[in-house]
Every structure is written in structure tokens, then in C-alpha cells.
Write a protein that holds these residues in place. Sequence first.
Motif, mmCIF file in Angstrom:
data_model
loop_
_atom_site.group_PDB
_atom_site.id
_atom_site.type_symbol
_atom_site.label_atom_id
_atom_site.label_comp_id
_atom_site.label_asym_id
_atom_site.label_seq_id
_atom_site.Cartn_x
_atom_site.Cartn_y
_atom_site.Cartn_z
ATOM 1 N N LEU A 85 0.839 -1.199 0.000
ATOM 2 C CA LEU A 85 0.000 0.000 0.000
ATOM 3 C C LEU A 85 0.874 1.249 0.000
ATOM 4 O O LEU A 85 0.648 2.180 -0.782
ATOM 5 C CB LEU A 85 -0.923 -0.016 1.210
ATOM 6 C CG LEU A 85 -1.750 1.262 1.430
ATOM 7 C CD1 LEU A 85 -2.800 1.426 0.345
ATOM 8 C CD2 LEU A 85 -2.393 1.259 2.806
ATOM 9 N N LEU A 86 1.862 1.269 0.888
ATOM 10 C CA LEU A 86 2.719 2.450 1.001
ATOM 11 C C LEU A 86 3.512 2.692 -0.275
ATOM 12 O O LEU A 86 3.620 3.830 -0.749
ATOM 13 C CB LEU A 86 3.675 2.286 2.184
ATOM 14 C CG LEU A 86 3.021 2.241 3.569
ATOM 15 C CD1 LEU A 86 4.060 1.867 4.632
ATOM 16 C CD2 LEU A 86 2.365 3.578 3.918
ATOM 17 N N ARG A 87 4.053 1.633 -0.834
ATOM 18 C CA ARG A 87 4.918 1.787 -2.000
ATOM 19 C C ARG A 87 4.134 2.053 -3.284
ATOM 20 O O ARG A 87 4.486 2.942 -4.062
ATOM 21 C CB ARG A 87 5.788 0.536 -2.181
ATOM 22 C CG ARG A 87 6.898 0.397 -1.136
ATOM 23 C CD ARG A 87 7.670 -0.913 -1.328
ATOM 24 N NE ARG A 87 8.205 -1.026 -2.670
ATOM 25 C CZ ARG A 87 9.359 -0.495 -3.089
ATOM 26 N NH1 ARG A 87 10.093 0.198 -2.228
ATOM 27 N NH2 ARG A 87 9.765 -0.647 -4.323
ATOM 28 N N GLU A 88 3.065 1.270 -3.495
ATOM 29 C CA GLU A 88 2.391 1.311 -4.788
ATOM 30 C C GLU A 88 1.316 2.394 -4.868
ATOM 31 O O GLU A 88 1.180 3.056 -5.898
ATOM 32 C CB GLU A 88 1.795 -0.057 -5.099
ATOM 33 C CG GLU A 88 2.873 -1.133 -5.282
ATOM 34 C CD GLU A 88 2.300 -2.529 -5.371
ATOM 35 O OE1 GLU A 88 1.070 -2.664 -5.547
ATOM 36 O OE2 GLU A 88 3.080 -3.491 -5.247
ATOM 37 N N THR A 130 7.341 -1.203 13.142
ATOM 38 C CA THR A 130 6.528 -2.299 12.625
ATOM 39 C C THR A 130 7.101 -2.784 11.301
ATOM 40 O O THR A 130 7.449 -1.973 10.432
ATOM 41 C CB THR A 130 5.072 -1.827 12.406
ATOM 42 O OG1 THR A 130 4.560 -1.330 13.651
ATOM 43 C CG2 THR A 130 4.203 -2.946 11.896
ATOM 44 N N LYS A 131 7.177 -4.114 11.140
ATOM 45 C CA LYS A 131 7.624 -4.690 9.869
ATOM 46 C C LYS A 131 6.430 -4.661 8.912
ATOM 47 O O LYS A 131 5.520 -5.474 9.004
ATOM 48 C CB LYS A 131 8.116 -6.119 10.076
ATOM 49 C CG LYS A 131 9.192 -6.281 11.161
ATOM 50 C CD LYS A 131 10.517 -5.667 10.743
ATOM 51 C CE LYS A 131 11.592 -5.832 11.820
ATOM 52 N NZ LYS A 131 11.954 -7.233 12.077
ATOM 53 N N SER A 132 6.456 -3.756 7.969
ATOM 54 C CA SER A 132 5.282 -3.534 7.127
ATOM 55 C C SER A 132 5.038 -4.664 6.139
ATOM 56 O O SER A 132 3.950 -4.734 5.552
ATOM 57 C CB SER A 132 5.403 -2.206 6.373
ATOM 58 O OG SER A 132 6.540 -2.194 5.521
ATOM 59 N N CYS A 133 6.018 -5.570 5.955
ATOM 60 C CA CYS A 133 5.769 -6.728 5.084
ATOM 61 C C CYS A 133 5.032 -7.826 5.838
ATOM 62 O O CYS A 133 4.661 -8.841 5.244
ATOM 63 C CB CYS A 133 7.088 -7.264 4.511
ATOM 64 S SG CYS A 133 8.082 -8.222 5.689
ATOM 65 N N GLN A 134 4.822 -7.642 7.146
ATOM 66 C CA GLN A 134 4.143 -8.640 7.968
ATOM 67 C C GLN A 134 2.773 -8.167 8.447
ATOM 68 O O GLN A 134 2.124 -8.850 9.249
ATOM 69 C CB GLN A 134 5.011 -8.979 9.179
ATOM 70 C CG GLN A 134 6.338 -9.627 8.827
ATOM 71 C CD GLN A 134 6.142 -10.978 8.167
ATOM 72 O OE1 GLN A 134 5.734 -11.938 8.799
ATOM 73 N NE2 GLN A 134 6.425 -11.040 6.868
ATOM 74 N N VAL A 135 2.338 -7.020 7.948
ATOM 75 C CA VAL A 135 1.070 -6.446 8.396
ATOM 76 C C VAL A 135 0.181 -6.227 7.178
ATOM 77 O O VAL A 135 0.613 -5.637 6.176
ATOM 78 C CB VAL A 135 1.307 -5.101 9.114
ATOM 79 C CG1 VAL A 135 -0.020 -4.445 9.496
ATOM 80 C CG2 VAL A 135 2.174 -5.300 10.345
ATOM 81 N N LEU A 136 -1.041 -6.704 7.236
ATOM 82 C CA LEU A 136 -1.998 -6.406 6.179
ATOM 83 C C LEU A 136 -2.367 -4.933 6.219
ATOM 84 O O LEU A 136 -2.441 -4.322 7.301
ATOM 85 C CB LEU A 136 -3.253 -7.262 6.336
ATOM 86 C CG LEU A 136 -3.080 -8.769 6.119
ATOM 87 C CD1 LEU A 136 -4.356 -9.494 6.515
ATOM 88 C CD2 LEU A 136 -2.700 -9.063 4.675
ATOM 89 N N ALA A 137 -2.603 -4.378 5.060
ATOM 90 C CA ALA A 137 -2.959 -2.961 5.007
ATOM 91 C C ALA A 137 -4.197 -2.668 5.838
ATOM 92 O O ALA A 137 -4.282 -1.628 6.510
ATOM 93 C CB ALA A 137 -3.164 -2.543 3.549
#
Length: 961
Positions: A25-28, A56-63
Motif C-alpha cells: 500500500l505504502l509503495r504502490e 513495525t515490519k510492514s511486510c508482515q502487516v496487512l494494510a
Amino acid sequence: MDLNLTVNGSSLRADVEPRTLLIDLLREQGGLTGTKWGCGSGSCGTCTVLVDGKATKSCQVLAVEAEGAQVTTIEGLATDGQLHPLQEAFWEHFAVQNGFSTPGTIMAMAELLENNPSPTEADIKAWMQGNLSRETGYQQIIDAVKTAARHMVGLNGQESAAVNNGGIGDSVKTRKTRDLLTGDAKFIADMSLPGMLHAAILQSPHGHAIIKGIDTSEAAKMPGVVRIFTAQDTMQHIMPMPVIWVPPNIESHFLPHPSGIVPGSHSVFASDRVRFAGDQLAAVVAETREQAYDALAKIKVDYEPLPVVLDPEEALSEGAPQLHETAPNNLMIHTVFGDKTAVEQAISDAEVVVEQRIYNQRMMHNTLEVRGVLANHDAVTDQYTLWTNTQIPFPHRLLISLYVLGIPYNKMRVIVPAIGESNGCKGNLYPDTPLVLWMAKVLGRPVKWVDTREGFSRNTAQSRDQVQYGTIAGTKDGKITALYCRAFSNVGAYPVINAPGQPLALIGRSITGAYAIPNPCYEVNVVYTNKVPTAPMRGSGRAEAIFFMERMIDLFARKIGKDPAEVRRINMVKPDQFPYENGLGWTYDSGRYEELLDMALEKAGYADLPAMKQEAEARGKWLGLGIGSYVAVAGVGNSGKMAGEGLMSGTWGSSYIHVAPSGEVAITTGAQPHGQSQDTTFLQIAAQELQIPMDYITLKHSDTSNPIYYGQASYGSRSLSVEGPAVQKACQKIIQKAREYAAYLFKMPIDLIEYKDGKVIGTPAPDQAVMSLQQVALMLWFAWDLPEGMDPGLEATAYFDPKNFNFPFGTHIAVVEVDQQTYAVSLKRYIAVNDFGVVVNPQVVDGQSYGNIALGIGQALSEEARYDPETGLVITKDFDSYQIPRAGWLPKIELLRTETPSASNPLGAKGAGDVSNPPVAPAIVNAICNALAEQGVEHIDMPITPEKIWQVLHASEPVTA
């Protein structure tokens, strides 16, 4: 699903799929590419952001889990254009190298300082356990966090060594760093083009198998799929990868290549059978990355598994599976360096002979940034443009155009974005690169491919992997008279472009290390197996050679009952012996080997070792001290010498300099920075030569459309000592032309024209006959009045091809403790004394040394590429199964340095990029064996884990594993 959250103080609304991750979400949708994807499992920490103030590890959290949250990314940390104290401190302390891990690390540290304004070094290391940054070695990061903490509580920060301008020898603040600190720098995964498609590549799960059929019908029906490619589509259009290191006059068995000029390697797709788990079979191109990978899972391949062979000695045995028809018994190369007959006689005559089998285990480069490619083809101009994170852009341009796609060199352009660490693995040409470029032409749209973490483990070259049978011989009083190494090098399934150089010259001519050994010999079999292909890694070849030498000398000292430091001192090359021919083809330029050994011993308190052991014993620990002395070939050149080794390429350095009419100086070099801060060090060289401020100078690189038509790139600790002198020579040409023009205008003999402080001065009338460099450039641009034969403009091109390599050296010492109950190894102290010749920027060099040491610690204690013995599949596929060092593993590294100039280049510089890696692993392994000596342990192969120590100590009979 409709989502609303606040990101960096602004509202972000988005409609997302339930499976969308916060990082995506943040990147795209947010365009915040400063948050990096490194592993997908949360292990590396590059994706760290603050969610409601918590790291927070953002690759481990759903948007959807961030609904309503306050999210801060690296782009939101600076306020009103003012960097956060952490960002400033990272810059001041040279804690940013390639910058890929920097945003995630800074965000994690931001929470630490919010909760703990005055952290100790132990606190910082503990908090950093979730963030990997092996390339930095962590020390400068720790120092930066301590400084930022002091600043944030209103105290003066630790004094920094950084200066804003300076010449050779000054720790000048690195240029091009602000973008890395703020997340504005663009890496390959951050790039996009209008109309861009996405590719996913299918890799074999078998190490060896016949391909009976490939069914893509179901995959082709998946949403968004544009086209699927297999070998049937490419074999008539894309040639196999070339090999450009072909050793002359020795037995070798390479694969054919249609050019008839160079040997070949693997094709972009396997057609009849796969030879390693990772061999490519097909590619899906789709509208989105997710669609491409969804479709990839639907491709069905009918395999007939074949037996695999993973060990090089087994691969040579009768009845072993055969990989290539052109290589009987899987033998690629056999050769001998040195006089084997003389060595055998010296061993036979010796008073003492020691033998040992040593395994230098297979390593994975495991950069945090995986490899990626973005390609475009202009049908109107027939121009190919390739963006890729390679450290060899010009060789990519040449090899792809000439040997892979068969297109004109001038129709190919390579652009390199920011590179997130290489360790050498991004210095190769992989099949995926020309494949993506070709697919972009076929489809008429840009195509992008970025690897996955698991894919990276299977298809990116690995390194080391050599079995060595060593014999060292000498006298009872410690003089070494002979050294013999019989080696088996595992090249994997195919030879990568320059892979033969690692097990041949780089190891074979280096095994004597820092010692004068009258009878050395290295004999090697380079062997094909069903493993991932190998290629150079940081310290390549030198690491294997120095480990071998330093272990053998410790074993020799133990056999004769002498102090290992004293045996080194007896055999080291003495200062009056330089230049020294080592008997295997290297001529060492200069050195003070014994002096650096003594410096390291004194710093370590070597005389107190018995007392240190006794004190540790009282605490239930076995303490050991290990030495790793080294000399390492660097500064790859001269071109003629490299041709003699079999490299089908020049290795000279090049530089083009243009002084604009406005006075700005633009330098273009053939080097390719990927963490070495060439944007700073090359400018320091030019600023000192031209005697102008660095702010007037810029460096151009990373684009083959720059003024240099061909450049050699960055590898082998060569950039500063080979490309740097080319910059220096070009500056001198600029000065000479300025003096000649001034002599003409001032109507004076040229010997009366002085260049000083950025000006040309006629010494008889210094107040009247004077022009700045900018004025000279302007007048030459006007070209109203030029002397006969002088061209307009103030520009120069220079080349530098050194007459010899250069040979940095030093001694490292490790102090370890082994717990007597758990057998855990703790690195208590690490002292590194190095000599890199003349150093241009000390803090940049220190950063490279820290990274080299971290990599060596990993090799000694934890890192090893492991395979399933039945299928040949790589099972160390992520950062959980392949353990690289974290901050808590390392003590404070104690660096010392001397400067012994090299005569091989006018700067007096020696390589520094990777050469301080080779002594690290032997110093640590020697220390562990020293700690366990009283338990009867003589040798343990790397990586030395608690399990291995337990096995050795509990073996029913004495074991030297």
C-alpha cells in the motif's frame, strides 16, 4: 476494501484487496518507495515503519490492519527540510554505504530513542536485532545512534571525523547521501515506466532432471497474462551466456558458444534438462506482478528426475551423474601453479610435515536487495534501454549486444539505479537480464522483473565451496620449507562469466599469504556439480587462500610446539625483500608485515593470554586467541597480466573531465559505485589536483551513454587504485592545457606559467598575468584566439593501466570464549590492523573494513548454503535458515591502520574494498581451535556452530572434523 489511514501527516484513502500488505500500500499507492522490501518474512527489517509510534515490519502487516492508524515512513521523518537527528548522525558517522538498509534501520532506532533517550551500546545492539545491515558492519550505525541520542536530549554529540571539503586523507562527508537517508533514492524495485508489464520466472525445483514437457495452457488463461515464454520461443533468438575467463595452455572443458569466439554457459531457458535447482524454464509476463506470479504457479512441468551430484570429489568419481557432454567426468579445468616435483621433494626432505583437509564452505551473497531488471525497446529507433542493479554496466552492454542478442553496441544503453549491496553477486551477467530485454522488444512494452527472496537463493551465483588437502613442511625450529594444496573447486552447474578466475589465479597464486616459502604448489580440479553456479564474492579467492595458509601455519606451529605468532614472524616476507616474487606469480609491491603483526599482538595484550585463559576458565569458559595475517592481491590490472591469466578483457581505468565555461567540473569514470562512495573519493582526488573546492565538481557514472564509450566497472578492490589515477591523470591534462593556453595569451614560455589555487599564473607578473580555471575554460569555449593545433574547450580523457597489481596487507586478531556447557561461541574482541597504502577518505575505508569483518564473522560462525542431498534444492532460502551476523554478534571492532604506499600507481593507493575480509575467518577459527586445544581439538570446519563443537568433543575417538 475501503481503507483510510494517516501517512506522514496526510490522509491516505485506498481501495485494497484483503491480501494487500501495508508495504505494498505504502509503495504502490502511496508512492513511498523509501520503505524497502528485502525478505518478505520480517527478518531483515528493511520494511520497518512506525505505526502509531511503534516500529513495525510492514511486510508482515496487512494494510487493513492499519485502518485509522498514524503511519510514519522514512519520507516523513525530516521536518521542514531539516533532517532528523538520526539522519544527520548517520551521515556524520559514515553509517550509510549503499543505503538500502538505512531507512528501515533509522525507523527502528527512532522508536528506540523515543522510549529510551539515553541508550547504552548494549541497548542499541539489542534493538537492532531485527534489522540486518551486514554491509556496514553495524559499528558506525551504533556510533550514530549514540550521537543522535545525545543531540536529542540537548547534549553535544560525539565529535565527528567528517569534514565538508578536503583532499586526499580527509574524512570528507559523503556526497549523494541525503537521498539515501530520506528515501528519495531510487533502487530498481522503485522504478516504473508508463505501460510497464511485469515478469515472473519459473525455476526448476530439481537439481537434475529431464524436461519431458511444459504445459502453459492453464497459466495462459489467468487474469492479466499477456504472454508466456519458454525455450521454444527463445532458442533461435537469444544465445547462451558467454564466459570471458578462459585460462590459456591448460586442460579445460567449457561449453560451446555460437559466436565461436568465447565459450558458453547456460541459456536463458533450459530446453532438454535442468542441471541445478534454479535453472530457468519459462517466464510469465502480465499486467501486474501479482498476476504474473499467480499465473506462474499454474505452469505444469513434467520432470523425469535424475541423480544429483553435489560434491566436487564425488562428481569426478566413476559412475557419477554427468552434467555436460563437453566435460568428461564433470571436469572443467585442471591445472598446477608452482613446481610440484620440487615441492614433493622438499616435503620428503622436511623434518616436520603436517597434513589437513580443509573445507571452505559454500556461501551465499544474500544481499538485502535482490536482483532486478527493467527493460524498454524503442521500435522507431531500435534502441534498447536496460535498467538493472549491476556493478558492471559497460560489460553488460558489450556482452549482451555482442554475445547474447547480437545487436549493435551503439543500440544498447545500460543505466544503473542505486544498488543495494552486491558482495560481488551483482558483478555477473545472468540469463534473466537479456531475457527481459528481449521480451520488451517482442511485446513492444517495457517489462520489469524483480526477484523474490527464495528465487534469489536459487538463481543468484554463490561462492567459495572448495575442498583443500593441505601439506605444510619445515624445520623443527619453525622455518617453513614447502606448502602444497590439492584442491577441488565446485563451480556448480555452469561457468558464470568470470568464475574460473576465483579457483585459479586468485587462490592459486595467493596461498603463500604473507610468508616467504621457497617451495609452494597449488593443484586444482574445477568441477561441475548440480549446485547453483559460483562466482566471485567479497574477498574472492584471497579468502580461500588466506584461510588455508593461516590454518596450516597454526597447525604447523602446534606440531612443533612453538608460539604461532613467532612462527609467523620467522617466515614473514621482510621489508628489504620487496618487491617480492612469491613463487606462484605474484610480485608483492611493498609491506611491513611483521610490524603490523606486532601492532595487533600488542593491542590484543598477547603477553597476558595465559592469565586471560585462566580468568575465563573460572567463569566456565574456554578462551582462545587467533591470528589472521594476510596479503591480498588488489587493483586488478595490468591488462597484459590479466590476459595472461585468461581474462578476455582489458582492466585499465579511464576518466573523462570537462570544465564548463561556468567553471563547473564534470568527471566521468568507468567505475560503478555500489557503496564505496566514489562520488566523494574521486572528487577528493580531483579537488586536490585542480586545487578547487569539491562543491565545483560532480561525478557522472551509472549510465553507458555518458562520455566514456567503455568503462571497466568496479570489482576486485580496483576502483580507487586504478580508476582513481585515471582521474588524477585527466586533471593533470586539464592543468597542462590551461598552462599552454595561458602561455600563449600571456606571451610567456610555458615554464614560467604556474598553476596554483585553481589559477594559471605568469610568474613574472603574477598580479596581471593570472586567470582562474573558469576563465580559461570560458576563453577556450569562445575559441576566439587559439594557438595553432589547440582544440576549443577544456576537456581531457585519460587512461591508466598499472604495471602491476597492488598488495594490501595486515594482521587481524580475534579473542573468543566458548561456553563449557552450551558450546556457544562469543566473539569478545576483534582487532584489525590493515595497510591499504595511501587512503583518500579514512572513514569510507573504515566502513568497508567493518563490512568485510562482519562477512568474515558470518563465514566463521554461521553462514553456509545448504542443499537437499536427494533433490539438490537449496534449503537455506531465507534469512531464518541462512544466518548472517546481526549487531549483537559483534564486539566493538578495534581498527588500526598504517600507510605503506604502493609503487604501482601514482596515488600510492592499495585496494580496500574487499581485501580485509580474508583474514577474518581464519583469525576466528584459529581462536576457537586455540580455546579448545586442551580438549584435543586441532581443526573444525566452518561454520563452527555449537552443534559441531559438541560433536567433536563427544566423538568416541579423536576427531578433526
